[in-house]
Design a protein around this motif. Structure first.
Motif, PDB file in Angstrom:
ATOM      1  N   GLY A  64      29.446  29.948  46.774  1.00 55.72           N
ATOM      2  CA  GLY A  64      28.806  31.243  46.604  1.00 55.72           C
ATOM      3  C   GLY A  64      29.715  32.191  45.852  1.00 55.72           C
ATOM      4  O   GLY A  64      30.768  31.800  45.344  1.00 55.72           O
ATOM      5  N   SER A  65      29.319  33.447  45.796  1.00 57.70           N
ATOM      6  CA  SER A  65      30.108  34.412  45.037  1.00 57.70           C
ATOM      7  C   SER A  65      31.478  34.639  45.659  1.00 57.70           C
ATOM      8  O   SER A  65      32.475  34.833  44.952  1.00 57.70           O
ATOM      9  CB  SER A  65      29.357  35.742  44.940  1.00 57.70           C
ATOM     10  OG  SER A  65      29.033  36.229  46.232  1.00 57.70           O
ATOM     11  N   HIS A  87      26.351  33.347  41.574  1.00 58.60           N
ATOM     12  CA  HIS A  87      26.491  31.995  42.092  1.00 58.60           C
ATOM     13  C   HIS A  87      26.847  30.950  41.031  1.00 58.60           C
ATOM     14  O   HIS A  87      27.768  30.156  41.208  1.00 58.60           O
ATOM     15  CB  HIS A  87      25.200  31.571  42.806  1.00 58.60           C
ATOM     16  CG  HIS A  87      24.930  32.346  44.052  1.00 58.60           C
ATOM     17  ND1 HIS A  87      24.274  33.549  44.036  1.00 58.60           N
ATOM     18  CD2 HIS A  87      25.228  32.090  45.347  1.00 58.60           C
ATOM     19  CE1 HIS A  87      24.189  34.009  45.279  1.00 58.60           C
ATOM     20  NE2 HIS A  87      24.755  33.145  46.089  1.00 58.60           N
TER      21      HIS A  87
END
Length: 389
Positions: free
Chosen positions: A9-10, A115
């Motif tokens: 994820g980020s 993402h």
């Protein structure tokens, strides 16, 4: 086959090492707060949980720590599967990583900038560190890619659609695909038209007819459709223009508001977590009760829309955080679908289990199930299939 599934994820990186034949999970964990102070890795192995406080300035460092941790696990990695949020116009199905396919992940990243860039970086690192291992891209959007054109096309000029690839992509496709697979294994020929209800902090419905996606509620991005934890779901698109012109809000301000400050959080004025909202409603908080009522209302509305895309429905399945765990939310949605013949058994609805199960009454016109999702297994099975070829 022992497959490492990676979900970047980020600011996080989840991982799970499992065997596709025995379904055994050897180890799993999550690298949290990547690029932020206070980063750590939560690791679980043989039922024992451990928390490692380490500096994680970037995803490259995080994945290196993961590989170091997994060295002690008695299960050699034989392939790596990567969950990619946005496959864009390139991925109608999962694909083996090559220079070309990795380039595609980066090319479509503007559709999921928080993402895809991180996911592409992690894929690149895995290839560098273990060039002997095959990697597979499993996009969340792939399952929806071949839905009918009347469902994915937007009524905007064709030259804009073609040049900028503007269409409905959906999300949660790997979860919806797993739900169809599991329900069909359980129900066989009793299920042809399924509405999969992935209800969590992010939420979407998917109409699946004989294994094929006919429509889904998320659109160009995961902001569309249902009311979610912090996402507003469907609103009049002119709301953006209005707030920009009249309220003086920038596009970035509106983007942040609709993605991170809206949904159940905004309506309840309390929390984005459905458990907190249920507790508030039970204590007489009118805002929390309104948030729940709106969630039931919108979910039942879009359920009917999904059924219309298949011209019928015989099965519905609840999954994800809310769908699997909230007795109240399931009952609330089912109550609003009574007009369609949905009847759930209150006692069956109360049962908590990690196994898929039917919760509808024998007289229900639509069979209702609760099916715990397993995106990691679905990704691992794709890795086994593609690398096996």
């Amino acid at each position: 086959m022992n497959v490492l599934v990676v979900n970047a994820g980020s600011s996080s990186l989840k991982y799970q090492l499992l065997n596709t034949d025995t379904r055994e999970v050897f180890a799993k964990g999550n690298c949290e707060r990547i690029g932020i102070d206070g980063s750590f890795i939560g690791h679980e192995e043989n039922g024992v949980k451990d928390k490692l406080e380490v500096e994680l300035p970037d995803h490259r460092t995080a994945i290196k720590h993961v590989f170091d941790i997994l060295k002690t696990v008695d299960a050699p990695i034989e392939g790596i599967g990567h969950r990619v949020v946005q496959g864009g116009w390139y991925f109608p199905e999962s694909a083996v990583v090559t220079d070309e396919t990795l380039g595609w992940v980066r090319e479509v990243a503007p559709l999921a900038p928080l993402h895809n860039y991180a996911e592409a970086d992690v894929i690149e690192i895995c290839r560098e560190m273990f060039p002997e291992l095959g990697n597979v891209i499993v996009p969340d959007t792939a399952f929806h890619y071949n839905m009918p054109e009347k469902a994915w096309r937007y009524a905007i000029p064709r030259d804009v659609v073609d040049k900028y690839h503007v269409r409905k992509y959906g999300a949660h496709g790997t979860s919806h695909r797993f739900i169809w697979r599991t329900v069909h294994e359980m129900m066989g020929d009793k299920t042809h038209k399924l509405v999969s209800c992935h209800l969590g902090s992010g939420a979407s419905l998917c109409a699946i007819e004989d294994g094929k996606c006919m429509d889904t509620t998320m659109g160009l991005t995961p902001l569309d459709g249902l009311i979610m934890g912090t996402r507003c779901g469907t609103v009049d698109p002119a709301t953006v223009f209005y707030l920009n012109r009249v309220a003086g809000m920038s596009i970035d301000d509106i983007d942040t508001m609709m993605n991170k400050q809206s949904g159940l959080l905004a309506v309840s004025a309390k929390s984005s977590d459905s458990r907190d909202i249920e507790e508030g409603a039970n204590s007489g908080d009118a805002n929390c009760q309104m948030a729940m009522d709106m969630f039931y209302y919108r979910t039942s509305q879009l359920f009917a829309e999904m059924a219309a895309s298949m011209e019928g429905v015989d099965t519905m399945a609840f999954t994800a955080g809310i769908g699997e765990n909230s007795v109240t939310m399931r009952a609330g949605v089912a109550e609003r679908l009574k007009w369609m013949g949905v009847e759930i058994d209150p006692e069956l609805n109360k049962i908590r289990s990690d196994e898929p199960r039917v919760i509808s009454t024998p007289d229900s016109a639509i069979t209702v199930l609760v099916v715990p999702t397993n995106e990691e297994l679905m990704i691992a099975l794709d890795v086994e299939e593609l690398l096996g070829k």
